[in-house]
Scaffold this active site. Sequence first.
Site, PDB file in Angstrom:
ATOM      1  NE  ARG A   1      30.134  27.229  70.312  1.00 24.18           N
ATOM      2  CZ  ARG A   1      29.891  27.564  69.800  1.00 24.18           C
ATOM      3  NH1 ARG A   1      30.438  27.346  68.093  1.00 24.18           N
ATOM      4  NH2 ARG A   1      30.121  29.391  69.304  1.00 24.18           N
TER       5      ARG A   1
ATOM      6  CG  ASN B   1      31.273  22.461  62.849  1.00 25.02           C
ATOM      7  OD1 ASN B   1      30.467  23.838  62.732  1.00 25.02           O
ATOM      8  ND2 ASN B   1      30.759  21.659  62.989  1.00 25.02           N
TER       9      ASN B   1
ATOM     10  CG  ASP C   1      34.847  26.336  63.445  1.00 27.21           C
ATOM     11  OD1 ASP C   1      34.763  26.903  62.797  1.00 27.21           O
ATOM     12  OD2 ASP C   1      33.995  25.888  64.080  1.00 27.21           O
TER      13      ASP C   1
ATOM     14  CG  ASP D   1      36.698  29.999  61.209  1.00 23.85           C
ATOM     15  OD1 ASP D   1      36.946  30.350  62.209  1.00 23.85           O
ATOM     16  OD2 ASP D   1      37.876  30.819  60.489  1.00 23.85           O
TER      17      ASP D   1
ATOM     18  CG  ASP E   1      30.054  27.411  60.875  1.00 28.26           C
ATOM     19  OD1 ASP E   1      30.818  25.987  60.366  1.00 28.26           O
ATOM     20  OD2 ASP E   1      29.573  28.278  60.911  1.00 28.26           O
TER      21      ASP E   1
ATOM     22  CG  ASP F   1      30.088  32.423  60.096  1.00 25.48           C
ATOM     23  OD1 ASP F   1      29.491  32.635  60.106  1.00 25.48           O
ATOM     24  OD2 ASP F   1      29.700  31.166  60.811  1.00 25.48           O
TER      25      ASP F   1
ATOM     26  CD  GLU G   1      34.182  32.912  62.798  1.00 22.03           C
ATOM     27  OE1 GLU G   1      34.115  32.944  63.325  1.00 22.03           O
ATOM     28  OE2 GLU G   1      33.165  33.031  62.367  1.00 22.03           O
TER      29      GLU G   1
END
Length: 183
Positions: free
Chosen positions: A18, A90, A106, A108, A110, A123, A126
């Site tokens: 992102r 994060n 990142d 994942d 959070d 997450d 993830e």
Amino acid sequence: MSSPWIIKSFKHNGSLHRMWLENWRVPESALVPEHAAEGMTVLVNSHTPIVEGDGTERISRVPGVSFFIPRRWYNIVALIEENGIRYYCNVASPPYVSGTTLTYIDYDLDVILLPDGTRQVVDVQEYETHSRLYRYSDDVKEKVAAGLAELTARMDAGSTPFDDETVRRYYDWWKADQKRGAP
């Protein structure tokens, strides 16, 4: 007025996750002493264009104040919402700055701290999926776990930058700076 900064978030495999395209750095002279002492990079945005890794674009809905701390495996985004400030944190590699671009990986996981003090780690699935897919090394896994532990300890202690008043101060600085730079 200074030039806008870009924040770029990547995944462990190097793919773009992102980008936040318009962020303004709070100058060191305007940082509170605790933030300056840690060498924090503090960036403010409001309704900034966001580009997702798949190329889709959107505009952020609420103002944000982001805190990046050298050598720390996390970053903190204070989202200024109608019902209070929500901290979206994060677990990520330490920030890397080149010119007016700040990048990080990142990982994942959070942690969300709600205005009422409720905390959620999200997450996790993830993280576990990407850990296998991208083959996170034991060293990375240890740094992620240590970053998560340090972040939650910082929250529990109410340590900086978890301070709504300072978040609002930085946002007010940015709004005043925008007005000074307006034609």
